[in-house]
Design a protein around this motif. Structure first.
Motif, PDB file in Angstrom:
ATOM      1  N   LEU A 241       0.835  -1.203   0.000  1.00 35.78           N
ATOM      2  CA  LEU A 241       0.000   0.000   0.000  1.00 35.78           C
ATOM      3  C   LEU A 241       0.871   1.256   0.000  1.00 35.78           C
ATOM      4  N   LEU A 242       1.959   1.235   0.760  1.00 39.40           N
ATOM      5  CA  LEU A 242       2.887   2.373   0.768  1.00 39.40           C
ATOM      6  C   LEU A 242       3.484   2.579  -0.627  1.00 39.40           C
ATOM      7  N   LEU A 243       3.851   1.481  -1.297  1.00 37.77           N
ATOM      8  CA  LEU A 243       4.417   1.586  -2.648  1.00 37.77           C
ATOM      9  C   LEU A 243       3.376   2.120  -3.640  1.00 37.77           C
ATOM     10  N   THR A 244       2.124   1.707  -3.459  1.00 37.04           N
ATOM     11  CA  THR A 244       1.045   2.203  -4.326  1.00 37.04           C
ATOM     12  C   THR A 244       0.837   3.703  -4.133  1.00 37.04           C
ATOM     13  N   ILE A 245       0.825   4.149  -2.878  1.00 35.45           N
ATOM     14  CA  ILE A 245       0.670   5.575  -2.588  1.00 35.45           C
ATOM     15  C   ILE A 245       1.853   6.364  -3.154  1.00 35.45           C
ATOM     16  N   THR A 246       3.055   5.783  -3.057  1.00 38.32           N
ATOM     17  CA  THR A 246       4.259   6.423  -3.598  1.00 38.32           C
ATOM     18  C   THR A 246       4.088   6.694  -5.086  1.00 38.32           C
ATOM     19  N   GLU A 247       3.590   5.696  -5.820  1.00 36.44           N
ATOM     20  CA  GLU A 247       3.353   5.863  -7.260  1.00 36.44           C
ATOM     21  C   GLU A 247       2.267   6.903  -7.517  1.00 36.44           C
ATOM     22  N   LYS A 248       1.177   6.851  -6.741  1.00 36.27           N
ATOM     23  CA  LYS A 248       0.071   7.804  -6.910  1.00 36.27           C
ATOM     24  C   LYS A 248       0.535   9.245  -6.714  1.00 36.27           C
ATOM     25  N   LEU A 249       1.487   9.436  -5.793  1.00 33.48           N
ATOM     26  CA  LEU A 249       2.013  10.776  -5.526  1.00 33.48           C
ATOM     27  C   LEU A 249       3.018  11.225  -6.583  1.00 33.48           C
ATOM     28  N   GLY A 250       3.355  10.341  -7.504  1.00 30.88           N
ATOM     29  CA  GLY A 250       4.292  10.693  -8.567  1.00 30.88           C
ATOM     30  C   GLY A 250       5.749  10.619  -8.144  1.00 30.88           C
ATOM     31  N   PHE A 251       6.039   9.846  -7.087  1.00 29.52           N
ATOM     32  CA  PHE A 251       7.414   9.756  -6.582  1.00 29.52           C
ATOM     33  C   PHE A 251       8.115   8.470  -7.048  1.00 29.52           C
ATOM     34  N   LYS A 252       7.532   7.780  -8.064  1.00 31.49           N
ATOM     35  CA  LYS A 252       8.091   6.533  -8.599  1.00 31.49           C
ATOM     36  C   LYS A 252       8.314   5.527  -7.471  1.00 31.49           C
ATOM     37  N   ASP A 253       9.573   5.200  -7.177  1.00 36.98           N
ATOM     38  CA  ASP A 253       9.823   4.228  -6.099  1.00 36.98           C
ATOM     39  C   ASP A 253      10.472   4.883  -4.876  1.00 36.98           C
ATOM     40  N   ASP A 254      10.370   6.202  -4.764  1.00 41.77           N
ATOM     41  CA  ASP A 254      10.969   6.921  -3.620  1.00 41.77           C
ATOM     42  C   ASP A 254       9.986   6.933  -2.454  1.00 41.77           C
ATOM     43  N   TYR A 255       9.858   5.773  -1.786  1.00 50.05           N
ATOM     44  CA  TYR A 255       8.853   5.658  -0.723  1.00 50.05           C
ATOM     45  C   TYR A 255       9.218   6.491   0.516  1.00 50.05           C
ATOM     46  N   ASP A 256      10.508   6.826   0.680  1.00 47.07           N
ATOM     47  CA  ASP A 256      10.882   7.728   1.780  1.00 47.07           C
ATOM     48  C   ASP A 256      10.237   9.099   1.594  1.00 47.07           C
ATOM     49  N   LYS A 257      10.274   9.580   0.368  1.00 44.97           N
ATOM     50  CA  LYS A 257       9.668  10.883   0.045  1.00 44.97           C
ATOM     51  C   LYS A 257       8.154  10.830   0.269  1.00 44.97           C
ATOM     52  N   ALA A 258       7.553   9.717  -0.141  1.00 42.34           N
ATOM     53  CA  ALA A 258       6.110   9.548   0.077  1.00 42.34           C
ATOM     54  C   ALA A 258       5.793   9.502   1.567  1.00 42.34           C
ATOM     55  N   ALA A 259       6.659   8.833   2.337  1.00 40.22           N
ATOM     56  CA  ALA A 259       6.439   8.724   3.779  1.00 40.22           C
ATOM     57  C   ALA A 259       6.449  10.099   4.441  1.00 40.22           C
ATOM     58  N   VAL A 260       7.383  10.957   4.020  1.00 35.93           N
ATOM     59  CA  VAL A 260       7.444  12.323   4.568  1.00 35.93           C
ATOM     60  C   VAL A 260       6.157  13.075   4.242  1.00 35.93           C
ATOM     61  N   ARG A 261       5.665  12.950   2.996  1.00 39.82           N
ATOM     62  CA  ARG A 261       4.406  13.610   2.612  1.00 39.82           C
ATOM     63  C   ARG A 261       3.249  13.096   3.464  1.00 39.82           C
ATOM     64  N   MET A 262       3.197  11.803   3.685  1.00 37.50           N
ATOM     65  CA  MET A 262       2.110  11.218   4.472  1.00 37.50           C
ATOM     66  C   MET A 262       2.143  11.698   5.919  1.00 37.50           C
TER      67      MET A 262
END
Length: 281
Positions: A241-262
């Protein structure tokens, strides 16, 4: 989370020493806790330290917490014999609410003073609370100007100073910041999510996974709506789910960046009102 989040015994020892030195100067202690995690943001050592000194438990940031849970927590603490105030620390009536509550707690002492002819003596207050619990915001509302020296690091005032309010309180500025001692890592995780511990001491992706586990149990729709996910998104594991949200946010596979946004979305209220502590029954 994959790592242990540690506390700061040196900072806590200094804060407790300052509190101990100044307790005799005050009439009451306002203990601030975050309404989103009323138990996890309490420092259990405070009760031992203040002993028989009158206290008031202040649930701050109630505007960010689930109101039903806040009511349940208020009732829980009151069953333990504590005086409790629920506060939106931005509220315009903060000074009046806090002064009225303090007078109620100190009713017998104030009556005894009045019997001796002592009237309208200011009520002297000490504020206690862990970092990022709204202490400075409350102080500024009580004094009604920006006087608080923030922020999330212990500051030692060499000379005892009092900040006066228009409603008859005098606030001690400032006995120091209390760090929690969390032997239970769940408490560390919850404090990380609300920003009470420094972001440099925990992994953001671990925090994001902890956050998704919480919303899986209590409010899946908030995640689905915020990140434009399919209705069956929570059929995935938290990692996927974290990887899916990462893609939805347009961060490709940068899940750290997505985590900060979340985490920023959670803390700023973009995922709605939430309460992480639920063990009040």
């Amino acid at each position: 989370m994959g790592q242990n989040i540690q506390w700061y015994p040196g900072h806590m020892a200094k804060a407790f020493r300052l509190m101990r030195e100044n307790l005799s100067l005050v009439d009451i202690v306002f203990e601030l806790v975050d309404a989103r995690l009323p138990l996890s943001s309490r420092n259990p050592e405070v009760d031992k330290l203040i002993e028989k000194k009158p206290g008031l438990l202040v649930l701050t940031k109630a505007d960010l917490a689930d109101p039903k849970e806040t009511s349940a927590w208020k009732a829980y603490f009151e069953r333990q014999g504590l005086a409790v105030v629920v506060l939106d620390t931005r509220g315009p009536k903060t000074a009046q609410v806090m002064t009225k509550a303090a007078k109620q707690v100190l009713k017998e002492q104030l009556a005894a003073q009045e019997a001796k002819g002592i009237k309208n003596r200011p009520i002297r207050v000490m504020l206690a609370g862990i970092p990022n619990v709204g202490k400075s915001t409350l102080l500024n509302h009580l004094v009604q100007k920006n006087v608080a020296i923030t922020a999330n690091k212990p500051g030692v005032t060499k000379k005892v100073a009092w900040l006066k309010t228009a409603t008859g309180l005098e606030i001690l500025d400032s006995p120091g910041v209390l760090w929690p001692k969390f032997e239970d890592q769940k408490i560390g995780q919850r404090l990380a999510l609300t920003g009470a511990v420094k972001d440099t001491i925990f992994a953001k992706d671990d925090a994001a996974l902890s956050m998704l586990a919480y919303f899986r149990n209590y409010n899946q729709q908030a995640i689905i709506d915020r990140y434009h996910l399919n209705a069956d998104a929570f059929d995935l594991s938290d990692v996927d789910l974290l990887l899916t949200i990462t893609e939805k946010l347009g961060f490709k596979d940068d899940y750290d960046k997505a985590a900060v946004r979340m985490l920023n979305d959670l803390r700023s209220g973009k995922l709605g009102r939430y309460t992480l502590d639920r063990e009040h029954d």
